[in-house]
Design an enzyme around this catalytic site. Sequence first.
Site, PDB file in Angstrom:
ATOM      1  N   CYS A   1       5.231 -16.391  25.906  1.00  0.00           N
ATOM      2  CA  CYS A   1       5.800 -17.983  25.452  1.00  0.00           C
ATOM      3  C   CYS A   1       6.866 -18.250  24.496  1.00  0.00           C
ATOM      4  CB  CYS A   1       5.159 -18.564  24.337  1.00  0.00           C
ATOM      5  SG  CYS A   1       4.643 -18.301  23.321  1.00  0.00           S
TER       6      CYS A   1
ATOM      7  N   THR B   1      -4.300 -15.860  22.952  1.00  0.00           N
ATOM      8  CA  THR B   1      -4.280 -16.672  21.955  1.00  0.00           C
ATOM      9  C   THR B   1      -5.220 -17.215  21.785  1.00  0.00           C
ATOM     10  OG1 THR B   1      -1.681 -16.092  22.830  1.00  0.00           O
ATOM     11  CG2 THR B   1      -2.318 -18.204  22.096  1.00  0.00           C
TER      12      THR B   1
END
Length: 445
Positions: free
Chosen positions: A50, A194
């Site tokens: 990300c 995550t």
Amino acid sequence: MTLLALGINHNTAALDVRERVAFAPEQMQDALAQLCEQPGVEESAILSTCNRTELYVQLDGSADEGTQQLLHWLATYHKLQPEDLASCHYCHDGATAIGHMMSVAAGLDSLVLGEPQILGQMKSAYSVACDAGSVGRFLHNAFHQIFAIAKRVRTETAIGENPVSVAYAAVSLAQQIFADLRRETALLVGAGETIELVAQHLSQQGVGKLIVANRTLERASQLAERFAAEAILLADIPEHLHRADVVITSTASQLPLLGKGAVESALKKRRHKPMFMVDIAVPRDIEPEVGDLSDVYLYSVDDLREVIDENRRTREEAAGKARTIIAEGIEQFQADLRALDSVATIRAYRQKAEALRDQELKKALRALESGVEPEKVLGQLARGLTNKLLHAPTSRIKQAGARGDSHIIDISHELFDLPQSDTREPAVPGAETPAADSDIKPGDL
């Protein structure tokens, strides 16, 4: 051969650029195959998270040409113009490249200093490249040294203590918005590492209820079982969104999962009770327009920077020691590369010596078959082999002396481990280098 590390990250490129350059998992095999087809590219791996997209390449060519070539390929693959990345990319080569990769793996280049997730992501990138067949001996050695250094950083410094990550930052922000998380319901979209960390942090803070949404119910159920949560499918989110006070998303979807219309419908059912939403996916899971709604507090990865910066200060001291370890790792990597070069030279010299030995041995055997006395054959074998082994180096040393090149003479002294007194004796006029050839002929013995 040149090692290049080219990419963009959270420090150089905005979120809208990073999400356009991100590689989806299903693209990796094709992307690696195409990358290895580029002129001069011998080996390659791709890291895409990300916060960064990076290409790691062993290139047969110059660093400058390789940089432009990789930049053009990256832009073309994602249907961008090279100038779109010109101002936000970076490229490291050689020792700087391996140092950068070590820093990334150790979490020193992360949005959250010391973030542990990046090491697993880099290991995954290496594994995918191995499966694709795009990694050879050079990158194999490089990655294993990188992982070893990252492990040293984790075990020998305090950089990994009191875990801090994007997930932790998201939960910290939720705690600032809500006075008591025990009264709130959190919807987690995704079921990867995550989201698992987010669930762990929320659970530790005693969140009232957890709902986990995922593309497959099996994976959502596995995670939900660990944290006493409720599991639903992504398709069921519109039916449950109004229940969520906190929404945190992190999926690999290439298209937004939550649009403005769906959130507006949920707010009506909630009678406009505010919602706190954090989108930590790249590309984004929540349409940016959702942030325009008056009862929604929407944060992206970039919005977490302030929370993360506060935590960063507590790890700076450990980072200093980590950089020392990385410097040692760079030095060791370079030493290993130099050792590989010496191995090739040693192998070539040994092969030459063995070939000379075999030649002299054949001559000696022919002499024995002709009836020459063994003692004479052995003596001539020893002299012939010695002369042939010494011919090339002594000729080069003599030429160096004639040129006044004392450097080569000093190196030769060290190479052949000669006594100090032997190296500066004056030359005898007319002296010659020992004969190079010593063919054994029965009539000469």
